[in-house]
Design a protein around this motif. Structure first.
Motif, PDB file in Angstrom:
ATOM      1  N   THR A 202      -1.133  49.197 -51.080  1.00 26.26           N
ATOM      2  CA  THR A 202       0.094  48.605 -50.604  1.00 26.26           C
ATOM      3  C   THR A 202       0.761  49.765 -49.842  1.00 26.26           C
ATOM      4  N   LEU A 203       0.184  51.042 -49.988  1.00 25.47           N
ATOM      5  CA  LEU A 203       0.789  52.135 -49.313  1.00 25.47           C
ATOM      6  C   LEU A 203       0.622  52.266 -47.728  1.00 25.47           C
ATOM      7  N   ASN A 204       1.440  52.458 -46.992  1.00 19.60           N
ATOM      8  CA  ASN A 204       1.241  52.460 -45.552  1.00 19.60           C
ATOM      9  C   ASN A 204       0.974  53.998 -45.332  1.00 19.60           C
ATOM     10  N   PRO A 205      -0.290  54.322 -44.928  1.00 19.26           N
ATOM     11  CA  PRO A 205      -0.705  55.589 -44.522  1.00 19.26           C
ATOM     12  C   PRO A 205       0.331  56.614 -43.981  1.00 19.26           C
ATOM     13  N   SER A 206       1.064  55.881 -42.996  1.00 18.08           N
ATOM     14  CA  SER A 206       2.383  56.740 -42.200  1.00 18.08           C
ATOM     15  C   SER A 206       3.436  57.015 -42.932  1.00 18.08           C
ATOM     16  N   ASP A 207       3.551  56.481 -44.079  1.00 11.87           N
ATOM     17  CA  ASP A 207       4.775  56.542 -45.007  1.00 11.87           C
ATOM     18  C   ASP A 207       4.583  57.908 -46.128  1.00 11.87           C
ATOM     19  N   ILE A 208       3.533  58.529 -46.154  1.00  9.84           N
ATOM     20  CA  ILE A 208       2.909  59.444 -47.222  1.00  9.84           C
ATOM     21  C   ILE A 208       3.233  60.876 -46.400  1.00  9.84           C
ATOM     22  N   GLU A 209       3.719  61.581 -47.236  1.00 10.92           N
ATOM     23  CA  GLU A 209       4.274  62.935 -46.859  1.00 10.92           C
ATOM     24  C   GLU A 209       3.257  63.954 -47.402  1.00 10.92           C
ATOM     25  N   SER A 210       2.725  63.970 -48.811  1.00  7.00           N
ATOM     26  CA  SER A 210       1.760  64.761 -49.163  1.00  7.00           C
ATOM     27  C   SER A 210       1.053  64.140 -50.395  1.00  7.00           C
ATOM     28  N   TYR A 211      -0.155  64.744 -50.862  1.00  9.24           N
ATOM     29  CA  TYR A 211      -0.774  64.361 -52.051  1.00  9.24           C
ATOM     30  C   TYR A 211      -0.795  65.682 -52.885  1.00  9.24           C
ATOM     31  N   ASP A 212      -0.707  65.420 -54.211  1.00  8.69           N
ATOM     32  CA  ASP A 212      -0.959  66.691 -55.119  1.00  8.69           C
ATOM     33  C   ASP A 212      -2.229  66.060 -56.095  1.00  8.69           C
ATOM     34  N   LEU A 233      -1.164  62.451 -57.279  1.00  6.92           N
ATOM     35  CA  LEU A 233       0.464  62.480 -56.874  1.00  6.92           C
ATOM     36  C   LEU A 233       0.652  62.215 -55.577  1.00  6.92           C
ATOM     37  N   VAL A 234       1.393  61.155 -55.376  1.00  7.54           N
ATOM     38  CA  VAL A 234       1.746  60.954 -53.803  1.00  7.54           C
ATOM     39  C   VAL A 234       3.275  61.019 -53.800  1.00  7.54           C
ATOM     40  N   THR A 235       3.548  61.672 -52.655  1.00 10.70           N
ATOM     41  CA  THR A 235       5.010  61.773 -52.200  1.00 10.70           C
ATOM     42  C   THR A 235       5.244  61.210 -50.916  1.00 10.70           C
ATOM     43  N   THR A 236       6.258  60.218 -50.951  1.00 12.54           N
ATOM     44  CA  THR A 236       6.292  59.549 -49.601  1.00 12.54           C
ATOM     45  C   THR A 236       7.419  60.171 -48.689  1.00 12.54           C
ATOM     46  N   LYS A 237       7.557  59.979 -47.676  1.00 12.38           N
ATOM     47  CA  LYS A 237       8.680  60.191 -46.637  1.00 12.38           C
ATOM     48  C   LYS A 237       9.933  59.863 -47.184  1.00 12.38           C
ATOM     49  N   ARG A 238      10.968  60.570 -46.857  1.00 15.94           N
ATOM     50  CA  ARG A 238      12.408  60.011 -47.168  1.00 15.94           C
ATOM     51  C   ARG A 238      13.272  60.936 -45.961  1.00 15.94           C
ATOM     52  N   SER A 239      14.553  60.204 -45.894  1.00 15.70           N
ATOM     53  CA  SER A 239      15.279  60.764 -44.995  1.00 15.70           C
ATOM     54  C   SER A 239      15.916  62.031 -45.445  1.00 15.70           C
ATOM     55  N   ARG A 240      16.373  62.786 -44.452  1.00 21.79           N
ATOM     56  CA  ARG A 240      17.201  64.091 -44.952  1.00 21.79           C
ATOM     57  C   ARG A 240      18.354  64.324 -43.935  1.00 21.79           C
ATOM     58  N   SER A 241      19.256  65.176 -44.631  1.00 23.10           N
ATOM     59  CA  SER A 241      20.713  65.116 -43.582  1.00 23.10           C
ATOM     60  C   SER A 241      20.230  66.372 -42.559  1.00 23.10           C
ATOM     61  N   GLY A 242      21.211  66.211 -41.931  1.00 20.37           N
ATOM     62  CA  GLY A 242      20.936  66.969 -40.456  1.00 20.37           C
ATOM     63  C   GLY A 242      20.819  65.861 -39.219  1.00 20.37           C
ATOM     64  N   ARG A 243      20.229  66.537 -38.360  1.00 17.49           N
ATOM     65  CA  ARG A 243      20.039  65.782 -37.049  1.00 17.49           C
ATOM     66  C   ARG A 243      19.227  64.719 -37.106  1.00 17.49           C
ATOM     67  N   THR A 244      19.440  63.621 -36.301  1.00 18.31           N
ATOM     68  CA  THR A 244      18.602  62.492 -36.314  1.00 18.31           C
ATOM     69  C   THR A 244      17.435  62.731 -35.755  1.00 18.31           C
ATOM     70  N   MET A 245      16.076  62.228 -36.362  1.00 18.40           N
ATOM     71  CA  MET A 245      14.825  62.142 -35.950  1.00 18.40           C
ATOM     72  C   MET A 245      14.232  60.896 -36.125  1.00 18.40           C
TER      73      MET A 245
END
Length: 303
Positions: A202-212, A233-245
């Motif tokens: 169910t995970l989109n590979p593009s949504d994954i930030e890192s694996y432990d 352990l799978v860590t997915t991407k999330r929004s961050r404060s600051g400039r828009t990317m």
């Protein structure tokens, strides 16, 4: 006329009591209520932040809207702390209404490893732990998240049995000697998932930030017997404060069979089988390998 005499001890006691009363009244008079609001970057109200007066037992926490109030004297040091933000100290002055903005405490992911309930420095880890970030992922056409780390971690074996491109992957940490040969425990953003293959699909590979990858007993002990086969352990991407990317990832690919099986056609089959094969002759000459397959065009676009 009757005279009274006062003993020196009694006089000193009364003088001490009077001094204490004066000191207490002066202290109560100098105390003031300090109130305000605590926010983080972007103006987000921080609920549950801790405030305390240094050197005293006075402390309080912020409410759901980030508001607080605490009793303090001018010159007292107010200490503010909130998980994920830098601690702040402020000396109380004449201003009693404070608007406090805390700065995020950013952690360099290259220098820490996620281990169970918290993090630790990579050089301090005694267990077998591996971290794979986006810059280390396998490139190319990736249809499954497991293809991103295939062959990247020592002791982690990822294979796809059979020829079905949509089939489940076989994932083993420390080889087939793991408990009952089961896949490792999958934890996505801190949530443990029981069905490994269904969850990873169910995970989109593009949504994954890192694996432990937690490979030994000491690293995965927090998860008990569920982590007996290791933990991913799978860590997915999330929004961050600051400039828009805006992050875009996409691919277009073509898939085809590189080599088909060399089989007999109808005439060759009848010649090889003789009279026994005539009963199966229905007048057709179909190459079923070509009939049921075609060149496949696949594409994926993720923003």
């Amino acid at each position: 006329m009757r005279s009274f005499s006062v003993s020196p001890v009694f006089f000193r006691s009364m003088l001490l009591i009077a001094s204490l009363l004066i000191l207490i009244s002066t202290n109560l008079y100098s105390q003031q209520i300090v109130s305000g609001k605590i926010t983080g970057t972007g103006g987000i109200a921080l609920a549950g932040g801790t405030l305390s007066i240094k050197g005293t037992a006075k402390n309080t926490t912020t409410d759901q809207a980030g508001h607080f109030s605490i009793q303090a004297n001018p010159g007292d040091t107010l200490e503010i702390s909130f998980i994920g933000y830098r601690n702040l100290r402020s000396v109380i002055g004449k201003i009693t209404e404070l608007n406090i903005i805390l700065a995020e405490d950013m952690v360099n992911l290259d220098e820490v490893m996620l281990v169970g309930y918290g993090t630790t420095r990579r050089k301090d880890i005694t267990g077998a732990v591996a971290k794979i970030t986006a810059k280390d992922f396998n490139s190319g056409i990736i249809s499954s998240p497991l293809q991103q780390i295939q062959g990247k971690v020592a002791g982690l074996v990822i294979v796809q049995p059979g020829g079905d491109p949509n089939g489940d992957f076989s994932v083993r940490i420390r080889g087939a000697t793991s408990l009952e040969g089961q896949p490792p425990l999958l934890v996505i953003d801190g949530v443990a998932i029981d069905d490994f293959n269904k969850a990873i699909a169910t995970l989109n590979p593009s949504d994954i930030e890192s694996y432990d990858i937690l490979k030994d007993a000491s690293a995965s002990a927090i998860y008990g017997s569920r982590g007996a086969n290791g933990v991913i352990l799978v860590t997915t991407k999330r929004s961050r404060s600051g400039r828009t990317m805006v992050d875009y990832h996409g691919f277009v690919g073509v898939e085809m069979i590189s080599k088909t099986l060399d089989v007999l056609n109808a005439d060759q089959y009848l010649e090889a089988t003789g009279p026994d094969g005539a009963a199966f002759d229905k007048g057709a000459n179909t190459d079923w390998q070509k009939a049921i397959t075609r060149t496949a065009l696949s594409q994926s676009h993720t923003i």
